[in-house]
Write a protein that holds these residues in place. Structure first.
Motif, short mmCIF file in Angstrom:
data_model
loop_
_atom_site.label_atom_id
_atom_site.label_comp_id
_atom_site.label_asym_id
_atom_site.label_seq_id
_atom_site.Cartn_x
_atom_site.Cartn_y
_atom_site.Cartn_z
N TYR A 67 24.82 107.49 -38.19
CA TYR A 67 26.10 107.29 -37.32
C TYR A 67 27.40 106.65 -37.52
CZ TYR A 67 25.44 106.00 -32.99
OH TYR A 67 24.87 104.98 -31.92
N GLU A 68 26.74 105.25 -37.93
CA GLU A 68 27.18 104.10 -37.11
C GLU A 68 27.86 104.00 -38.54
OE1 GLU A 68 24.89 101.60 -33.56
OE2 GLU A 68 24.37 102.01 -35.01
N ARG A 69 27.01 103.95 -39.72
CA ARG A 69 27.61 104.13 -41.12
C ARG A 69 28.41 104.54 -41.72
NH1 ARG A 69 21.70 103.25 -44.40
NH2 ARG A 69 20.90 101.39 -43.03
N LEU A 70 28.55 106.20 -41.10
CA LEU A 70 29.59 106.71 -41.29
C LEU A 70 30.52 106.31 -40.42
CD1 LEU A 70 30.70 109.42 -41.86
CD2 LEU A 70 30.01 110.70 -40.12
N MET A 71 30.90 106.29 -39.21
CA MET A 71 31.93 105.23 -38.32
C MET A 71 32.39 103.80 -39.72
SD MET A 71 30.43 105.69 -34.41
CE MET A 71 32.42 104.23 -33.52
N LEU A 72 31.53 103.71 -39.83
CA LEU A 72 32.39 102.29 -40.43
C LEU A 72 32.58 102.39 -41.63
CD1 LEU A 72 32.04 99.34 -40.38
CD2 LEU A 72 29.95 99.30 -41.86
N ILE A 73 31.97 103.27 -42.34
CA ILE A 73 33.41 104.32 -43.32
C ILE A 73 34.20 104.23 -43.63
CG2 ILE A 73 32.76 105.45 -45.80
CD1 ILE A 73 29.71 105.33 -45.19
#
Length: 278
Positions: free
Chosen positions: A14-20
């Protein structure tokens, strides 16, 4: 591709998704503001969108910074010659390692480094459990090399914990015990009572044989350090395979001509006295 992977190291899904999403929104907001300035239109709404994008990227960004700081701390710990003696410091390292272990799932190289971190604080069993999960993925040679100190420490621990053979009761015939292929006992001195192999000793011998095999396989990826060969030599003596023990002693001496061998290992590999016919 490696640079992109490095950005995402230590981040949950979910953190990767937020960053993207934050990055895409940030670029879109900048483009919208630029267009509105050119058209002399009010761009306050676009500014709010820009702020939201920065906030969206901020949370995973902070998590990534903390992760990198934790890995740097563990890298420093791994270089220490002995585990920390301060209980509070050790507990702090354990918390850091537990957090990092959750975040490096799926990355064999980082998992191997965390395993070595557990080894560095003296938690050899935790280190070995993580190392085995990494080995199950058939990792790259660089990852295998990172696991060598962990496997060496586990082999030393297993060999040190091997129970002594139990002597047969005096005046009674000892029941014959068939040795296992991987755990052949060393020859007993003349006149000594036959030793009985207990279930606990047999289990430890099997564990030693397993770890020795895992460590020996790492030499296919890169040469092992001297201390790893010494650990293997001690293990093979416990298993009764003096030929492999001697080969590892020679390999240890090639890796480090000043390597120190323990007296028990020297005695175990000492050639028998020549028979002069007397």
């Amino acid at each position: 591709m490696n640079a992109i992977d490095g950005i995402f190291d230590g981040l949950f899904g979910y953190e990767r998704l937020m960053l993207i999403c934050g990055f895409v929104l940030f670029v879109f907001a900048l483009a919208a503001i630029t267009l509105m300035i050119v058209q002399r239109r009010d761009f306050k709404a676009a500014m709010l969108l820009l702020v939201f994008a920065v906030v969206l990227m901020g949370f995973p960004g902070i998590a990534a910074v903390k992760f990198n700081q934790g890995m740097v701390e563990i890298d420093h710990l791994r270089e220490q010659p002995a585990p920390p003696t301060d209980p509070q410091q050790k507990q702090q390292y354990e918390r850091t390692l537990a957090n990092l272990e959750q975040r490096v799932a799926g990355n064999p190289q980082l998992q191997a480094e965390v395993a070595d971190g557990y080894r560095a604080i003296g938690e050899v069993d935790k280190a070995y459990d993580l190392a085995r999960s990494v080995l199950a993925t058939k990792p790259a040679p660089a990852v295998r090399q990172t696991l060598v100190p962990t496997l060496t420490a586990k082999l030393e621990q297993a060999a040190a914990a091997l129970p002594a053979p139990a002597p047969a009761p005096s005046g009674s015939a000892a029941a014959p015990v068939a040795p296992s292929p991987s755990a052949v006992a060393a020859p007993a001195p003349a006149g000594a009572a036959p030793a009985a192999t207990s279930p606990a000793r047999e289990e430890h011998l099997q564990e030693i044989a397993t770890v020795a095999r895992e460590l020996q396989m790492q030499s296919q990826a890169a040469p092992l350090p001297a201390n790893a060969h010494v650990a293997l030599a001690n293990a093979y003596v416990k298993l009764g395979d003096t030929q492999k023990a001697a080969a590892n002693v020679e390999a240890a001496k090639r890796a480090d001509p000043h390597v120190v061998l323990n007296p028990a290992l020297k005695v175990a590999l000492k050639p028998p006295p020549a028979d002069n016919g007397h």
